[in-house]
Every structure is written in C-alpha cells, then in structure tokens.
Design an enzyme around this catalytic site. Structure first.
Site, mmCIF file in Angstrom:
data_model
loop_
_atom_site.group_PDB
_atom_site.id
_atom_site.type_symbol
_atom_site.label_atom_id
_atom_site.label_comp_id
_atom_site.label_asym_id
_atom_site.label_seq_id
_atom_site.Cartn_x
_atom_site.Cartn_y
_atom_site.Cartn_z
ATOM 1 N N THR A 166 -19.070 58.160 -81.387
ATOM 2 C CA THR A 166 -17.789 58.146 -82.095
ATOM 3 C C THR A 166 -16.863 59.257 -81.611
ATOM 4 O OG1 THR A 166 -18.933 57.314 -84.048
ATOM 5 C CG2 THR A 166 -16.733 58.217 -84.378
ATOM 6 N N LEU A 167 -17.376 60.494 -81.593
ATOM 7 C CA LEU A 167 -16.535 61.616 -81.165
ATOM 8 C C LEU A 167 -16.111 61.430 -79.711
ATOM 9 C CD1 LEU A 167 -17.225 63.066 -83.771
ATOM 10 C CD2 LEU A 167 -17.945 65.058 -82.467
ATOM 11 N N VAL A 170 -17.542 70.712 -79.824
ATOM 12 C CA VAL A 170 -17.248 70.224 -81.173
ATOM 13 C C VAL A 170 -18.494 69.559 -81.757
ATOM 14 C CG1 VAL A 170 -14.743 69.950 -80.993
ATOM 15 C CG2 VAL A 170 -16.245 68.131 -80.135
ATOM 16 N N ALA A 171 -19.669 69.819 -81.154
ATOM 17 C CA ALA A 171 -20.903 69.157 -81.593
ATOM 18 C C ALA A 171 -21.645 70.021 -82.604
ATOM 19 C CB ALA A 171 -21.758 68.833 -80.377
ATOM 20 N N ARG A 172 -22.559 70.843 -82.119
ATOM 21 C CA ARG A 172 -23.282 71.801 -82.953
ATOM 22 C C ARG A 172 -23.572 73.030 -82.093
ATOM 23 N NH1 ARG A 172 -21.802 69.477 -86.677
ATOM 24 N NH2 ARG A 172 -22.900 68.520 -88.414
ATOM 25 N N ASP A 197 -15.685 75.026 -81.944
ATOM 26 C CA ASP A 197 -15.541 74.714 -83.365
ATOM 27 C C ASP A 197 -16.850 74.971 -84.113
ATOM 28 O OD1 ASP A 197 -13.870 73.604 -85.502
ATOM 29 O OD2 ASP A 197 -15.237 71.895 -85.496
ATOM 30 N N GLU A 216 -22.993 80.181 -88.502
ATOM 31 C CA GLU A 216 -21.686 79.932 -89.126
ATOM 32 C C GLU A 216 -21.706 80.499 -90.529
ATOM 33 O OE1 GLU A 216 -20.589 75.814 -88.777
ATOM 34 O OE2 GLU A 216 -20.972 75.770 -86.641
ATOM 35 N N HIS A 244 -15.311 75.286 -87.672
ATOM 36 C CA HIS A 244 -16.001 74.022 -87.938
ATOM 37 C C HIS A 244 -15.126 73.098 -88.801
ATOM 38 C CE1 HIS A 244 -20.160 71.929 -88.357
ATOM 39 N NE2 HIS A 244 -19.173 71.054 -88.271
HETATM 40 P P1 NAD Z 1 -22.517 59.244 -82.871
HETATM 41 O O1 NAD Z 1 -23.872 58.908 -83.347
HETATM 42 O O2 NAD Z 1 -21.429 58.224 -83.010
HETATM 43 O O3 NAD Z 1 -22.556 59.667 -81.330
HETATM 44 C C1 NAD Z 1 -23.500 60.533 -80.778
HETATM 45 C C2 NAD Z 1 -23.771 60.055 -79.370
HETATM 46 O O4 NAD Z 1 -24.573 61.011 -78.689
HETATM 47 C C3 NAD Z 1 -24.519 58.730 -79.335
HETATM 48 O O5 NAD Z 1 -23.844 57.860 -78.466
HETATM 49 C C4 NAD Z 1 -25.888 59.103 -78.789
HETATM 50 O O6 NAD Z 1 -26.470 58.075 -78.037
HETATM 51 C C5 NAD Z 1 -25.524 60.292 -77.927
HETATM 52 N N1 NAD Z 1 -26.670 61.142 -77.579
HETATM 53 C C6 NAD Z 1 -27.698 61.551 -78.356
HETATM 54 N N2 NAD Z 1 -28.542 62.306 -77.646
HETATM 55 C C7 NAD Z 1 -28.041 62.382 -76.389
HETATM 56 C C8 NAD Z 1 -28.463 63.010 -75.205
HETATM 57 N N3 NAD Z 1 -29.595 63.708 -75.161
HETATM 58 N N4 NAD Z 1 -27.685 62.877 -74.094
HETATM 59 C C9 NAD Z 1 -26.551 62.146 -74.127
HETATM 60 N N5 NAD Z 1 -26.103 61.511 -75.225
HETATM 61 C C10 NAD Z 1 -26.841 61.631 -76.344
HETATM 62 O O7 NAD Z 1 -22.122 60.571 -83.630
HETATM 63 P P2 NAD Z 1 -20.666 61.254 -83.702
HETATM 64 O O8 NAD Z 1 -19.991 60.845 -84.950
HETATM 65 O O9 NAD Z 1 -19.977 61.075 -82.414
HETATM 66 O O10 NAD Z 1 -21.078 62.774 -83.885
HETATM 67 C C11 NAD Z 1 -21.825 63.428 -82.876
HETATM 68 C C12 NAD Z 1 -22.206 64.824 -83.338
HETATM 69 O O11 NAD Z 1 -21.048 65.630 -83.392
HETATM 70 C C13 NAD Z 1 -22.777 64.862 -84.751
HETATM 71 O O12 NAD Z 1 -24.178 64.684 -84.734
HETATM 72 C C14 NAD Z 1 -22.382 66.231 -85.239
HETATM 73 O O13 NAD Z 1 -23.393 67.154 -84.950
HETATM 74 C C15 NAD Z 1 -21.142 66.567 -84.438
HETATM 75 N N6 NAD Z 1 -19.897 66.486 -85.237
HETATM 76 C C16 NAD Z 1 -19.145 67.614 -85.368
HETATM 77 C C17 NAD Z 1 -17.954 67.580 -86.075
HETATM 78 C C18 NAD Z 1 -17.111 68.810 -86.225
HETATM 79 O O14 NAD Z 1 -16.464 68.973 -87.240
HETATM 80 N N7 NAD Z 1 -17.052 69.671 -85.259
HETATM 81 C C19 NAD Z 1 -17.535 66.370 -86.677
HETATM 82 C C20 NAD Z 1 -18.331 65.228 -86.501
HETATM 83 C C21 NAD Z 1 -19.504 65.298 -85.770
#
Ligand code: NAD
Length: 307
Positions: free
Chosen positions: A144-145, A223-225, A249, A254, A273
């Site tokens: 999604t992101l 923007v992940a973790r 972010d 944190e 964040h």
């Molecule tokens: P999502 O499930 O839609 O997408 C995550 C993607 O990462 C998936 O396509 C998955 O296949 C892929 N993935 C997993 N392990 C992988 C790897 N080892 N190598 C390559 N790709 C891999 O989730 P999302 O909504 O896009 O969110 C992703 C992450 O971002 C969340 O888990 C969260 O930790 C973080 N996030 C942060 C914020 C923020 O405020 N900064 C907001 C939303 C999400």
C-alpha cells in the site's frame, strides 16, 4: 462471534479523538464505547493503537496502524484472539508525505524554514537546488505505502523502481527487483525509500552494506519502522558524507531521544511518526472495522486479518 460491545481504546488518542471513531462506528446491533485499560474486560472487540495483555481476553483486536510488530502473534493465536490491521488506507497520505520530503530536498525548502527561524536571507548555492523529473526513486516494499508513493512520485516525473519478494511487475513501478537484488536495486537511485513491515526478515535490512551500496549523493527515506534500519550505521553514513541526507518518520526508539545526533543534522528531516496522519484517519479505520463487522455477521472471513 456475537458482537455486543466494541471498545475504542484510548491509546488511539495519539492519532485521532477516540470519541470520533466510537460515534462513527455506532450501530444498532452493538455498542461502541471509548474505553481505558479498566474497560477492556467488558468488550468482545477492541480497536486500538497500543497493545495490552488484557486484549487476550477479547475475541477480536483491530490495530489502527498497518504495522502490527508490537502485538505478540503467538499469544494471540494461543488465546484464539483474531488480529486485524489497517493496511490499505495509507497510500495517499504517506505518498504525499514522501513527495514532500523529496520536494524539500530538491527545492531546499527545509533550509529556508531553518533560515527563516533565524531571520536569515540565505540563498542556496548555485548547484544545490534541482528538479525531480528524471531522478530515480527506489521504493523497497511495493504494498500500500509503496504503491501510493509510486503514484505521487510518478506524477512528479520521478522514475520509480521497486524491490519486492518476487520480481513480478507492479503497476506504477518502471522496474522491479527481487529482495535478493536489493543492493543492485538501490545502487543507482537518488532516493531510496523504505516501506516494508518490520519482520524477522526485514529487521536491520538497511545495514552498512546497504548504505555503502547507495550513491554518495542519495537521500534515504524511512516511513516503515525504525527496526528495519541499523540507525547507528545510518548516522555514521550521514556524518561521513557517504549519503546526502535522510528523511525519517520512524526510529529505533520513539520518541527520538533529545540527544540523538539526527535532530541536529542540516540534511536530515525528522518527523514524529506521523507520515499517515490525516483528519480523515478515524473514518478510514472505521470503514475497515465496519466492513469486518458486516463480514462477521455474514460469516465471511475478515479483511486484513493478520492472526
Ligand atoms: P502492505 O502490507 O500493504 O505492504 C507491505 C509490503 O511489503 C507487501 O507488499 C509485502 O509483500 C512487502 N514485504 C514484506 N516483507 C518484505 C521483504 N522482506 N522484502 C520486500 N518486500 C517485503 O503494508 P503497508 O500498508 O504498505 O505498510 C507497510 C509498513 O509500513 C507497515 O507494516 C508499517 O510498519 C509501516 N507504516 C508506517 C506508517 C507511518 O506512519 N510511518 C504508516 C503506515 C504503515
């Protein structure tokens, strides 16, 4: 599951007022109420930001975040507690935030804001500002992101490449690399943007080898973790000039501790964040919860189920 009472845990307050969501969820078939830790016991389901062990007595827990790394999956399955998350709603918010970081770096907006605070008329050097078309951004994680980021950056003329677990193409990405080719994928990008969830596989994914592989003039965006990045190594790379800068972010700890050197670096943008914040957040989460309430009633499997 016969849903009688859904609690909106007051930890969601960091992101939106809990009452807004409770009101949005209100339905004739169940009661939705804001609860604190002492109210968890009376709920069949809870919508929450943080984890509490008392949730193990409920039947269903919904995380208002996409990332669920703070929940103990094993304990949830041992207690037959269903966990769902909020993946799917943060594409546009995080996409626009990331575009904002890139525009700040290219158009030097972060410098102007810093200068303004000191009432200083400080123009950039002739070769500091640039434009985005033709630059490459490598987005690690194409969910999604990643897709939301590809969409917004694509509209700005950025060439977007992606890294995912398979090499199947994804709309919006000009080129896709499998995770095994991460170093190659990030080596020619002016921007490297991390969006993967924190898992055993991704913990520390951005280590010295990754920062070495990146161009010296590249910007790193997380923007992940925080745990996906070896933060001390990132600080070293920024201090030694083997990276141009970073927009962050999320962090190992944190809130980012006051003594962190990241706060004081000119080419680092620190945000607390909040990349996904929007005044519509409670509605976006509420729509997922409502969808799942409907599915429970019709006996379908739940959307965004993690455990
Ligand atoms: P999502 O499930 O839609 O997408 C995550 C993607 O990462 C998936 O396509 C998955 O296949 C892929 N993935 C997993 N392990 C992988 C790897 N080892 N190598 C390559 N790709 C891999 O989730 P999302 O909504 O896009 O969110 C992703 C992450 O971002 C969340 O888990 C969260 O930790 C973080 N996030 C942060 C914020 C923020 O405020 N900064 C907001 C939303 C999400």
């Amino acid at each position: 599951l016969d849903l009688e009472r859904v609690g909106v845990h007051d930890s969601v307050e960091t992101v939106f007022p809990p009452e807004e969501l409770a009101t949005y969820l209100a339905a004739p078939s169940f009661e939705a109420a804001v609860i604190g830790d002492d109210g968890i016991g009376g709920c069949d389901a809870v919508v929450t930001l943080e984890h509490r062990d008392a949730f193990l007595e409920c039947e269903w827990v919904h995380s208002i975040q996409a990332g669920v790394d703070r929940f103990p999956f094993d304990a949830f399955s041992a207690h037959d507690v269903v966990l769902t998350n909020s993946t799917g709603i943060h594409d546009r918010t995080v996409g626009e935030t990331v575009a904002g970081y890139l525009l700040a770096f290219s158009r030097r907006l972060h410098d102007h804001v810093a200068n303004q605070r000191d009432r200083r008329w400080g123009r950039p050097d002739w070769d500091e500002a640039f434009t985005l078309p033709g630059k490459t951004a490598c987005v690690v994680g194409t969910g999604t992101l990643g897709s939301g980021i590809a969409d917004v950056l694509g509209a700005l003329g950025v060439r977007v490449t992606g890294v995912r677990r398979s090499s199947e193409p994804v709309p919006g990405f000009e080129e896709i690399y499998p995770t095994g080719e991460l170093l190659e994928a990030i080596s020619d990008a002016e921007f490297v943007i991390v969006t993967v969830p924190l898992t055993d596989e991704t913990r520390g994914l951005f280590d010295a080898a990754a920062f070495d592989a990146m161009r010296d003039d590249a910007y790193f965006v997380n923007v992940a973790r925080g745990g996906v990045v070896d933060q001390d190594t990132l600080v070293e790379a920024l201090e030694s000039g083997t990276l141009a800068g970073a927009a962050l972010d999320v962090f190992e700890d944190e809130p980012l501790p006051e003594e962190s050197p990241l706060w004081g670096m000119d080419e680092v943008i620190v945000t607390p964040h909040c990349a996904a914040f929007t005044r519509d957040y409670f509605r976006d989460v509420g729509d997922i919860v409502r969808e799942n309430v409907d599915r429970l009633e019709s006996g379908e499997s739940l959307y965004n189920r993690v455990v």
